[in-house]
Design an enzyme around this catalytic site. Structure first.
Site, short mmCIF file in Angstrom:
data_model
loop_
_atom_site.label_atom_id
_atom_site.label_comp_id
_atom_site.label_asym_id
_atom_site.label_seq_id
_atom_site.Cartn_x
_atom_site.Cartn_y
_atom_site.Cartn_z
N GLN A 9 0.85 -1.19 0.00
CA GLN A 9 0.00 0.00 0.00
C GLN A 9 0.89 1.24 0.00
O GLN A 9 0.40 2.36 -0.06
CB GLN A 9 -0.88 0.02 1.25
CG GLN A 9 -1.83 -1.16 1.34
CD GLN A 9 -2.39 -1.29 2.76
OE1 GLN A 9 -3.42 -0.71 3.08
NE2 GLN A 9 -1.73 -2.05 3.60
N ASP A 27 6.21 4.70 -1.36
CA ASP A 27 7.58 5.21 -1.18
C ASP A 27 8.65 4.55 -2.05
O ASP A 27 9.81 4.95 -2.02
CB ASP A 27 7.97 5.14 0.30
CG ASP A 27 7.85 3.72 0.88
OD1 ASP A 27 8.00 2.74 0.13
OD2 ASP A 27 7.61 3.61 2.09
N HIS A 45 -1.46 1.54 -4.19
CA HIS A 45 -1.81 2.96 -4.02
C HIS A 45 -0.91 3.89 -4.83
O HIS A 45 -0.86 5.09 -4.56
CB HIS A 45 -1.79 3.32 -2.53
CG HIS A 45 -2.89 2.65 -1.75
ND1 HIS A 45 -2.89 2.55 -0.38
CD2 HIS A 45 -4.02 2.04 -2.16
CE1 HIS A 45 -3.99 1.89 0.02
NE2 HIS A 45 -4.68 1.57 -1.04
N CYS A 89 -3.53 14.52 -21.02
CA CYS A 89 -3.14 13.58 -22.09
C CYS A 89 -2.68 12.24 -21.53
O CYS A 89 -2.43 11.31 -22.29
CB CYS A 89 -2.08 14.19 -23.00
SG CYS A 89 -0.46 14.39 -22.22
N CYS A 140 1.33 18.95 -23.50
CA CYS A 140 0.02 19.54 -23.84
C CYS A 140 -0.39 20.70 -22.91
O CYS A 140 -1.43 21.30 -23.12
CB CYS A 140 -1.06 18.45 -23.82
SG CYS A 140 -1.54 17.97 -22.15
N GLY A 145 2.86 -4.55 9.03
CA GLY A 145 2.87 -3.10 9.24
C GLY A 145 1.71 -2.36 8.63
O GLY A 145 1.88 -1.26 8.12
N PRO A 181 3.67 -4.28 15.77
CA PRO A 181 3.88 -4.08 17.21
C PRO A 181 2.56 -4.01 17.98
O PRO A 181 2.54 -4.21 19.20
CB PRO A 181 4.61 -2.73 17.31
CG PRO A 181 5.01 -2.36 15.92
CD PRO A 181 4.13 -3.13 14.98
N ALA A 225 8.81 -4.83 12.18
CA ALA A 225 9.13 -5.63 10.99
C ALA A 225 10.64 -5.73 10.78
O ALA A 225 11.13 -6.78 10.35
CB ALA A 225 8.47 -5.00 9.76
P1 OAD Z 1 -1.37 2.93 9.05
O1 OAD Z 1 -0.68 4.17 9.49
O2 OAD Z 1 -2.84 2.93 9.08
O3 OAD Z 1 -0.86 1.70 9.91
C1 OAD Z 1 0.51 1.46 10.13
C2 OAD Z 1 0.63 0.18 10.93
O4 OAD Z 1 2.02 -0.10 11.09
C3 OAD Z 1 0.04 0.26 12.35
O5 OAD Z 1 -0.78 -0.88 12.57
C4 OAD Z 1 1.28 0.24 13.26
O6 OAD Z 1 1.03 -0.43 14.50
C5 OAD Z 1 2.25 -0.54 12.40
N1 OAD Z 1 3.68 -0.30 12.69
C6 OAD Z 1 4.28 0.81 13.19
N2 OAD Z 1 5.60 0.64 13.27
C7 OAD Z 1 5.87 -0.61 12.79
C8 OAD Z 1 7.06 -1.38 12.59
N3 OAD Z 1 8.27 -0.91 12.91
N4 OAD Z 1 6.94 -2.64 12.07
C9 OAD Z 1 5.72 -3.13 11.74
N5 OAD Z 1 4.57 -2.45 11.90
C10 OAD Z 1 4.64 -1.21 12.41
O7 OAD Z 1 -0.81 2.60 7.58
P2 OAD Z 1 -1.45 1.66 6.46
O8 OAD Z 1 -2.11 0.48 7.04
O9 OAD Z 1 -0.37 1.43 5.46
O10 OAD Z 1 -3.78 5.17 1.72
O11 OAD Z 1 -2.53 2.62 5.85
C11 OAD Z 1 -3.27 2.19 4.74
C12 OAD Z 1 -3.56 3.35 3.83
O12 OAD Z 1 -4.14 4.43 4.57
C13 OAD Z 1 -2.35 3.99 3.19
O13 OAD Z 1 -1.86 3.28 2.06
C14 OAD Z 1 -2.85 5.34 2.82
C15 OAD Z 1 -3.59 5.69 4.09
O14 OAD Z 1 -4.59 6.62 3.99
C16 OAD Z 1 -3.78 6.02 0.69
O15 OAD Z 1 -3.06 6.99 0.66
C17 OAD Z 1 -4.73 5.67 -0.40
#
Ligand code: OAD
Length: 253
Positions: A102, A105, A120, A131, A152, A189, A216, A233
């Site tokens: 998702q 980066d 995403h 275009c 364009c 994560g 975590p 992770a």
């Molecule tokens: P979130 O910010 O919602 O969740 C991040 C998760 O990573 C949380 O559950 C944390 O507990 C966990 N976390 C933090 N540090 C960590 C580590 N060192 N190792 C493993 N896990 C860790 O991010 P996403 O689930 O990616 O969408 O969010 C989903 C989508 O919401 C994103 O792609 C973005 C956002 O709005 C769009 O932009 C379309």
């Protein structure tokens, strides 16, 4: 670092030939990319509907671009971490291995993962809304702060999925195919609250995969995963990788 893995996980690791690593912002947290939710999450400080939607872009493209240029700068300066690198190592031990992310980066590709589905989008890409041409160089910024297409003159936008937009069809379909074929599925994560991406771990489970969550903190997926490995992770993935390598060596003997 050694981590205790259950016998059932070790058994799946030693025999599985098809795997998916589904990742969210948490895997990049240890590279210095802020997550979206949680105490320090981006969406606690900023309103997604004012920065990451077509409405926001139409209303104030300069503001949206300012935010994306800021994020592009952060993301260009960071590097993949142990978690990303462990997934590259893991890939060698499966006949089929896909990273479904998702994250925008680009850190999985920069680490060296070869099969990456970006649900995403990718912040390193941009395209013209008029275009459709890809426009990697957004240094072409007008005095109003909005990059325009050299071909364009149309408005250029970042190639990322905004709220209310559909996921790219080809990436989504490839992700679903890989998920349905996976024997082991890692959810790493991600808070698992943004759909349709969040439906993949459950889809994997329904199709018979062993679902391992790495985080975590617990998430809505935790009670439905086969295994919850609690921790960062960057520590857990290298440990799983070591176990995987040992299993494969034993089997090869
Ligand atoms: P979130 O910010 O919602 O969740 C991040 C998760 O990573 C949380 O559950 C944390 O507990 C966990 N976390 C933090 N540090 C960590 C580590 N060192 N190792 C493993 N896990 C860790 O991010 P996403 O689930 O990616 O969408 O969010 C989903 C989508 O919401 C994103 O792609 C973005 C956002 O709005 C769009 O932009 C379309």
């Amino acid at each position: 670092m050694s981590v205790h893995l259950s016998d059932s996980l070790l058994a799946v690791l030693s025999r599985a030939t098809r795997a998916v690593a589904f990742t969210g912002a948490g895997i990049s947290a240890e590279s210095g990319v802020p997550t979206f939710r949680g105490a320090d999450g981006l969406w606690n400080k900023l309103k997604p509907e004012e920065l990451a939607s077509m409405d926001a872009f139409m209303k104030n493209p300069a503001l949206v671009w300012e935010w994306y240029v800021h994020r592009k700068t952060i993301m260009a300066a960071i590097v993949p971490n142990e978690g990303h690198r462990a997934l590259v190592r893991m890939e060698r031990h499966f006949a089929e291995f896909a990273v479904v992310t998702q994250n925008i980066d680009n850190l999985h590709r920069r680490a060296g993962s070869t099969r990456v589905m970006e649900l995403h989008g990718n912040i390193e890409r941009n395209y013209c809304m008029q275009c459709g041409k890809a426009c990697p160089d957004v240094a072409v910024v007008t005095d109003r702060g909005i990059p325009t297409c050299p071909a364009c003159g149309g408005r250029i936008r970042p190639d990322v999925v905004w709220f209310g937009e559909m996921l790219p069809d080809d990436e989504w379909e490839a992700a679903v195919r890989a998920t349905e074929r996976a024997e082991i599925f890692f959810s790493i994560g991600t808070s698992g609250v943004v759909y349709p991406a969040a439906s993949l771990p459950l889809m994997a489970r329904q199709a018979g995969a062993y679902v391992v969550e790495i985080n975590p903190d617990p998430t809505p997926l935790t009670p439905r995963a086969d295994e919850f490995l609690r921790g960062p992770a960057g520590m857990l993935l290298p440990a799983i990788c070591e176990e995987l390598e040992q299993c494969r060596q034993k089997r090869g003997r």
